[in-house]
Every structure is written in C-alpha cells, then in structure tokens.
Scaffold this motif. Structure first.
Motif, PDB file in Angstrom:
ATOM      1  N   PRO A 202      24.432  14.931 -40.097  1.00 55.10           N
ATOM      2  CA  PRO A 202      23.735  14.690 -38.824  1.00 55.10           C
ATOM      3  C   PRO A 202      23.239  15.979 -38.178  1.00 55.10           C
ATOM      4  O   PRO A 202      22.192  15.991 -37.519  1.00 55.10           O
ATOM      5  CB  PRO A 202      24.806  14.007 -37.961  1.00 55.10           C
ATOM      6  CG  PRO A 202      25.767  13.421 -38.930  1.00 55.10           C
ATOM      7  CD  PRO A 202      25.791  14.366 -40.080  1.00 55.10           C
ATOM      8  N   ARG A 203      23.974  17.058 -38.379  1.00 55.66           N
ATOM      9  CA  ARG A 203      23.562  18.347 -37.810  1.00 55.66           C
ATOM     10  C   ARG A 203      22.235  18.804 -38.426  1.00 55.66           C
ATOM     11  O   ARG A 203      21.361  19.329 -37.717  1.00 55.66           O
ATOM     12  CB  ARG A 203      24.660  19.383 -38.062  1.00 55.66           C
ATOM     13  CG  ARG A 203      24.417  20.728 -37.405  1.00 55.66           C
ATOM     14  CD  ARG A 203      25.492  21.723 -37.787  1.00 55.66           C
ATOM     15  NE  ARG A 203      26.820  21.272 -37.403  1.00 55.66           N
ATOM     16  CZ  ARG A 203      27.872  21.281 -38.202  1.00 55.66           C
ATOM     17  NH1 ARG A 203      27.756  21.710 -39.452  1.00 55.66           N
ATOM     18  NH2 ARG A 203      29.046  20.875 -37.774  1.00 55.66           N
ATOM     19  N   MET A 204      22.072  18.594 -39.734  1.00 56.42           N
ATOM     20  CA  MET A 204      20.822  18.980 -40.394  1.00 56.42           C
ATOM     21  C   MET A 204      19.646  18.155 -39.870  1.00 56.42           C
ATOM     22  O   MET A 204      18.531  18.658 -39.712  1.00 56.42           O
ATOM     23  CB  MET A 204      20.958  18.807 -41.908  1.00 56.42           C
ATOM     24  CG  MET A 204      21.961  19.743 -42.562  1.00 56.42           C
ATOM     25  SD  MET A 204      21.362  21.437 -42.731  1.00 56.42           S
ATOM     26  CE  MET A 204      20.378  21.299 -44.221  1.00 56.42           C
ATOM     27  N   PHE A 205      19.892  16.878 -39.593  1.00 53.29           N
ATOM     28  CA  PHE A 205      18.848  16.052 -38.988  1.00 53.29           C
ATOM     29  C   PHE A 205      18.507  16.557 -37.592  1.00 53.29           C
ATOM     30  O   PHE A 205      17.338  16.686 -37.220  1.00 53.29           O
ATOM     31  CB  PHE A 205      19.312  14.596 -38.908  1.00 53.29           C
ATOM     32  CG  PHE A 205      19.179  13.827 -40.205  1.00 53.29           C
ATOM     33  CD1 PHE A 205      17.958  13.712 -40.839  1.00 53.29           C
ATOM     34  CD2 PHE A 205      20.281  13.210 -40.772  1.00 53.29           C
ATOM     35  CE1 PHE A 205      17.826  12.999 -42.024  1.00 53.29           C
ATOM     36  CE2 PHE A 205      20.160  12.494 -41.953  1.00 53.29           C
ATOM     37  CZ  PHE A 205      18.933  12.386 -42.579  1.00 53.29           C
ATOM     38  N   ARG A 208      16.137  19.293 -36.998  1.00 53.15           N
ATOM     39  CA  ARG A 208      14.725  18.960 -37.241  1.00 53.15           C
ATOM     40  C   ARG A 208      14.163  18.032 -36.172  1.00 53.15           C
ATOM     41  O   ARG A 208      13.163  17.359 -36.399  1.00 53.15           O
ATOM     42  CB  ARG A 208      14.595  18.351 -38.639  1.00 53.15           C
ATOM     43  CG  ARG A 208      14.818  19.386 -39.737  1.00 53.15           C
ATOM     44  CD  ARG A 208      15.144  18.765 -41.079  1.00 53.15           C
ATOM     45  NE  ARG A 208      15.151  19.784 -42.129  1.00 53.15           N
ATOM     46  CZ  ARG A 208      16.153  20.613 -42.357  1.00 53.15           C
ATOM     47  NH1 ARG A 208      17.255  20.567 -41.610  1.00 53.15           N
ATOM     48  NH2 ARG A 208      16.074  21.510 -43.326  1.00 53.15           N
ATOM     49  N   GLY A 209      14.837  17.956 -35.029  1.00 51.79           N
ATOM     50  CA  GLY A 209      14.352  17.135 -33.934  1.00 51.79           C
ATOM     51  C   GLY A 209      14.590  15.656 -34.117  1.00 51.79           C
ATOM     52  O   GLY A 209      13.860  14.836 -33.561  1.00 51.79           O
ATOM     53  N   ILE A 210      15.606  15.300 -34.884  1.00 51.16           N
ATOM     54  CA  ILE A 210      15.879  13.902 -35.197  1.00 51.16           C
ATOM     55  C   ILE A 210      17.161  13.446 -34.511  1.00 51.16           C
ATOM     56  O   ILE A 210      18.213  14.071 -34.677  1.00 51.16           O
ATOM     57  CB  ILE A 210      16.002  13.700 -36.723  1.00 51.16           C
ATOM     58  CG1 ILE A 210      14.681  14.087 -37.400  1.00 51.16           C
ATOM     59  CG2 ILE A 210      16.381  12.268 -37.052  1.00 51.16           C
ATOM     60  CD1 ILE A 210      14.750  14.105 -38.916  1.00 51.16           C
ATOM     61  N   ARG A 211      17.056  12.376 -33.722  1.00 51.12           N
ATOM     62  CA  ARG A 211      18.243  11.757 -33.128  1.00 51.12           C
ATOM     63  C   ARG A 211      18.916  10.898 -34.198  1.00 51.12           C
ATOM     64  O   ARG A 211      18.252  10.114 -34.879  1.00 51.12           O
ATOM     65  CB  ARG A 211      17.860  10.909 -31.920  1.00 51.12           C
ATOM     66  CG  ARG A 211      19.038  10.150 -31.303  1.00 51.12           C
ATOM     67  CD  ARG A 211      18.631   9.348 -30.083  1.00 51.12           C
ATOM     68  NE  ARG A 211      18.228  10.242 -28.992  1.00 51.12           N
ATOM     69  CZ  ARG A 211      17.007  10.288 -28.483  1.00 51.12           C
ATOM     70  NH1 ARG A 211      16.052   9.499 -28.981  1.00 51.12           N
ATOM     71  NH2 ARG A 211      16.711  11.122 -27.508  1.00 51.12           N
ATOM     72  N   VAL A 212      20.248  11.026 -34.328  1.00 55.68           N
ATOM     73  CA  VAL A 212      20.975  10.308 -35.371  1.00 55.68           C
ATOM     74  C   VAL A 212      22.008   9.380 -34.748  1.00 55.68           C
ATOM     75  O   VAL A 212      22.891   9.827 -34.012  1.00 55.68           O
ATOM     76  CB  VAL A 212      21.686  11.285 -36.337  1.00 55.68           C
ATOM     77  CG1 VAL A 212      22.311  10.512 -37.494  1.00 55.68           C
ATOM     78  CG2 VAL A 212      20.719  12.333 -36.858  1.00 55.68           C
TER      79      VAL A 212
END
Length: 383
Positions: A202-205, A208-212
């Motif tokens: 989730p940290r990698m997402f 990149r501006g991605i809510r997980v």
C-alpha cells in the motif's frame, strides 16, 4: 550455546524432518516446539521482512546465508503486525546487533514473540537435502521437548497437515477495511484484497498518488463497487491456491466488470486460475531476493524478490482464450522456466496482469517497481 552479548539462548535444540533426517543444534528464540513446512530462503539480507511476511505462515524458514542477525531488529521494517514464520533455522547468529536503527536483537525479537528456532546447525547440508528431496514437513524442538525420543518427535512432525490443500489466506487477512491515503495529489483509488498483504505494498501505491482501501479476503463484489475503485489489487499470501475458489470467483466478477486488475504472487495464481490455468506444488519453490525473471513482451530480465511454493501451469509466450478475451503467459523464471506472470489482452491493450514475484521489494531489488506505474497506466487508460 551460552547466553552472550546478543542474548543467545542456552540449551539444546533438534530439527526433525518428515523423512527422519535430524539436525541437532542450540536453542534460538523462544524455547518449546513448532511444526511447519521446511523451506529455504536464499536472501543474504532482509531477514526482518522475511520473518514478518504473511506468505511464510506455517513455514519453518532455513536461512542459506550463514550469518544472521548482524543488523538486529528495528521498529520500522516489519511487513505486518507479527512474525508469521512457524520457526527459524540459522547457522551462525550474531552475538550483537551492529546497526544504528536496531532497537533490539533478533534473538530477543524471536523470544518476545514466541518464535521457536534453532542455531548452530549445518544449514548448507539442510538446504542441499531440501533441494534434493523437496520442501517437507518438519519440526523444531528445544528445551524440554528436545529431550523426547526422536521417534516420538517424528510422529508429531508427520501428524501435521500438509501444505498441499492448505487454505490459509483467511488466517492472515485483515478483519476490517482500512485505508492508506495518497501522498500528494489523489490520482486513483485501488481496492487491495488482503490475502496476506505486506506493509510496503500500500505504501508503494500511496507514493504514486493512489488511495488504497485494504479489504478482507472475504470481500464481495458489491462491497468493492461501493468503494468506487479505479482498480483492484490481489496481494501475496500463503497456502495452496487450489483452495481459493471464492477468490477466483471474485476475480472473475471483477474482470467481468471491466475493472483494471493487478496481482502479485498468490494474486498471480488467483488471476491465472480465473483465466483457466491450473496450479501445482513446486518441489522446493522460489524464496529469496535474487531470482531472475524474463518479461517476454520486452525481453527484459529483472532480478526479483520471491516467496512461493506453488506455481501456475503454462509455458513462455503461451496464448489462450478465456471468457474475458485472449490471455498469455507474459513472464517466466530464467532459472527453471516456471510461469512468473500472466496478462489479459485486448489487441495491444492490457486489461489485467499479474506477476509471481514481489515488486514492492521489501526486502529485495527494485527492478520491478515500475509495475506499480504500469498499473496506474491501466487505470488512466480506463478513465
């Protein structure tokens, strides 16, 4: 082995394999007994991430690197909320932690969390045995349990369930939905199905501006749609993918909705099954951070982090029809030809893809980090 500056436990220990092979050494970590599947990890570093990886649930990990524990244990590198390995077998544990980030020793971390291990054994001989005979049931016994007759210990080892047919994802998955907010401007929203997810994914997402939204493995399609995702992610996890009929059914539903999908490790096997491929148990699997993989769409070779004892059936470049379109085997291992990735294509457009390795690379090389950007590209195209 007497207690020293690293807090090494005293007392004898014995490791017993299902075929009767016995290794005698010293207690390492907590005293007692533990049962699991004996596997080996070829990583030279990153033992904290390995031990806290949920994919190692119910496995006794043998470290091929002879010296383990040099950097101690810190408060930042756990890949989940606990140590998941059933046990740990090492050759030469460090007597002291030698890293500025360390808050305790490996021995103390294992002991505090109740993980039974063994030290001082010939791990080279043990790994050669597992490479020859295959991963197998095993047990580590230290303290009072180690005094029992070997025949009695062997009976306990062989009495445990096999990893073949083991349904374990539900045992490591989150109970509740939780959310990691994006860093910077919000670009996309991803629902990550937790089959044994690692903290760094989730940290990698988020980077990149991605809510997980991380959801339990029992999640329904309706619940996923309520979260209005731009994409769905299938995580890594433990056990036999042949037991995951519900996850396969969910994946088919997501594909039917046309939602971009990305899977890694266990998630690769789930997507593969949803596309019609079978799975099988490997002889000794791939576990380490130095496994070469060929991307057959580009010819590029990446050095990857891996942890799996099951794999998809198939061959390099194989194309096959599915209810969702044409699929192909996109990646294979350069060492043995094992399937390392599949993708669903529509002309030149990828609709879903997965890889058998760990692009979040904790620990491991960063060669595959671009796959998170590839997934963001799929979501951007869909939007």
């Amino acid at each position: 082995m007497s207690s020293g500056q690293g807090g090494l436990a005293s007392g004898s220990a014995v490791m017993v394999l299902e075929d009767g092979r016995v290794f005698r050494g010293s207690s390492f970590g907590a005293a007692g007994e533990t049962l699991g599947e004996a596997v080996f990890c070829t990583a030279m570093t990153g033992y904290q991430e390995t031990l806290t990886d949920p994919s190692y649930h119910r496995q006794i990990v043998v470290a091929t690197a002879p010296q383990i524990g040099n950097t101690g244990w810190n408060d930042e590198d756990d890949e989940s909320g606990k140590i998941w390995v059933a046990g740990y077998a090492v050759r030469d544990p460090a007597r002291r932690a030698s890293n500025w980030r360390a808050t305790t020793t490996l021995q103390d971390a294992l002991e505090r969390r109740g993980v039974v291990g063994i030290a001082g054994i010939d791990t080279r001989a043990l790994v050669r045995h597992l490479r020859t005979r295959g991963s197998m049931k095993a047990g580590i016994f230290s303290g009072e349990p180690a005094a029992a007759p070997v025949e009695e210990l062997l009976a306990r080892v062989n009495g445990q369930p096999s990893m073949l047919g083991a349904n374990l994802a539900g045992e490591v998955s989150t109970d509740d939905v939780y959310t990691l907010e994006p860093e910077g401007e919000h670009r996309f929203t991803v629902v990550a199905v937790d089959l044994g997810i690692k903290t760094n994914t989730p940290r990698m997402f988020a980077q990149r501006g991605i809510r997980v939204h991380v959801v339990p493995e029992s999640v329904t399609l309706d619940r996923i749609k309520e979260l209005r995702p731009d994409g769905v992610f299938l995580s890594n996890g433990p056990g036999d993918p042949a037991t995951q009929d519900d996850a396969v059914s969910l994946t088919k539903s997501v594909l039917g909705e046309g939602i971009p999908l990305f899977g890694i490790c266990f998630g690769n096997q789930i997507l593969g099954r949803a596309l019609g491929l079978g799975t099988y148990k490997m002889k000794f699997g791939h576990r380490g951070i130095n496994v070469p993989v060929v991307d057959h769409t580009t010819g590029q070779i990446s050095i990857t982090a891996q942890n799996h004892g099951f794999a998809l059936e198939g061959e390099a470049g194989q194309r096959f029809d599915t209810p969702f379109g044409t699929a192909e085997v996109s990646h294979t291992c350069a060492n043995d030809g094992t399937v390392e990735g599949v993708q669903l294509v529509d002309g030149k457009t990828i609709k879903a893809f997965s890889v058998q390795y760990h692009p979040e690379a904790a620990a491991g090389p960063h060669d595959a980090a671009y796959l998170f950007d590839r997934f963001a590209g799929l979501m951007e195209e869909k939007a």
